[in-house]
Design a protein around this motif. Sequence first.
Motif, PDB file in Angstrom:
ATOM      1  N   ALA A   1       0.865  -1.181   0.000  1.00 18.35           N
ATOM      2  CA  ALA A   1       0.000   0.000   0.000  1.00 18.35           C
ATOM      3  C   ALA A   1       0.899   1.228   0.000  1.00 18.35           C
ATOM      4  N   ASN A   2       0.588   2.187  -0.866  1.00 18.32           N
ATOM      5  CA  ASN A   2       1.391   3.407  -0.963  1.00 18.32           C
ATOM      6  C   ASN A   2       0.454   4.608  -1.046  1.00 18.32           C
ATOM      7  N   ASN A   3       0.365   5.350   0.073  1.00 17.23           N
ATOM      8  CA  ASN A   3      -0.486   6.536   0.140  1.00 17.23           C
ATOM      9  C   ASN A   3      -1.914   6.224  -0.289  1.00 17.23           C
ATOM     10  N   ASN A   4      -2.405   5.062   0.161  1.00 18.91           N
ATOM     11  CA  ASN A   4      -3.726   4.618  -0.244  1.00 18.91           C
ATOM     12  C   ASN A   4      -4.236   3.625   0.784  1.00 18.91           C
ATOM     13  N   LEU A   5      -5.520   3.595   1.007  1.00 24.77           N
ATOM     14  CA  LEU A   5      -6.110   2.643   1.941  1.00 24.77           C
ATOM     15  C   LEU A   5      -6.531   1.354   1.246  1.00 24.77           C
ATOM     16  N   GLU A   6      -6.004   1.122   0.061  1.00 27.71           N
ATOM     17  CA  GLU A   6      -6.237  -0.120  -0.665  1.00 27.71           C
ATOM     18  C   GLU A   6      -4.897  -0.830  -0.829  1.00 27.71           C
ATOM     19  N   TRP A   7      -4.918  -2.149  -0.713  1.00 32.46           N
ATOM     20  CA  TRP A   7      -3.721  -2.956  -0.903  1.00 32.46           C
ATOM     21  C   TRP A   7      -3.686  -3.481  -2.331  1.00 32.46           C
ATOM     22  N   THR A   8      -2.507  -3.571  -2.895  1.00 32.39           N
ATOM     23  CA  THR A   8      -2.344  -4.260  -4.161  1.00 32.39           C
ATOM     24  C   THR A   8      -1.672  -5.591  -3.868  1.00 32.39           C
ATOM     25  N   GLY A   9      -2.163  -6.632  -4.508  1.00 31.80           N
ATOM     26  CA  GLY A   9      -1.594  -7.945  -4.292  1.00 31.80           C
ATOM     27  C   GLY A   9      -2.683  -8.987  -4.181  1.00 31.80           C
ATOM     28  N   PRO A  10      -2.302 -10.232  -4.007  1.00 29.87           N
ATOM     29  CA  PRO A  10      -0.932 -10.649  -3.736  1.00 29.87           C
ATOM     30  C   PRO A  10      -0.023 -10.456  -4.947  1.00 29.87           C
ATOM     31  N   LEU A  11       1.193 -10.035  -4.656  1.00 30.54           N
ATOM     32  CA  LEU A  11       2.176  -9.755  -5.688  1.00 30.54           C
ATOM     33  C   LEU A  11       3.061 -10.972  -5.924  1.00 30.54           C
ATOM     34  N   ASP A  12       3.391 -11.214  -7.162  1.00 30.22           N
ATOM     35  CA  ASP A  12       4.325 -12.271  -7.519  1.00 30.22           C
ATOM     36  C   ASP A  12       5.684 -11.618  -7.739  1.00 30.22           C
ATOM     37  N   VAL A  13       6.443 -11.449  -6.657  1.00 25.94           N
ATOM     38  CA  VAL A  13       7.739 -10.772  -6.715  1.00 25.94           C
ATOM     39  C   VAL A  13       8.771 -11.572  -5.917  1.00 25.94           C
TER      40      VAL A  13
END
Length: 147
Positions: free
Chosen positions: A88-100
């Motif tokens: 999460a970056n300056n947002n109340l939403e998460w991105t993912g799950p990330l394949d990293v």
Amino acid sequence: MTTIAYRDGVLASDSRAYSGDKTPIGSKQKIHRLADGTLLGVSTASIGGDALVRRWVEAGCPAARNDDLKPDSFTALMVRANGDVFYANNNLEWTGPLDVPFIAAGSGEHYALGAMAMGASAERAVEVACELDVWSAHPIRTLRLEG
């Protein structure tokens, strides 16, 4: 303000306590293990902001939240007990799950990412960031996924 890095089940961070443009005011815990085994790392310039983010995550990231938690005041990495990575970056939403294979956040993230791209562990990547980023400092703290 912070360097947080994750790789191979290890979440690492610096521990410099942010004091604006003044001399550092000590060290603090920036990474946490939640009751369900989730690892959480928070980068914020808001005093007490990491505690607000932690409580929000522990409550399940509800849409109705405490108004003290400003969506533009933090960057965070969350690693679920099963290894799923969210950002999460300056947002109340998460991105993912990330394949990293690895990920970093905070003012020293570019140094940490470069170090990990060259094969460094999460802990070593944060050490490198502490050498190069004026907002990150020792000691390095680490948490490992359980199981």
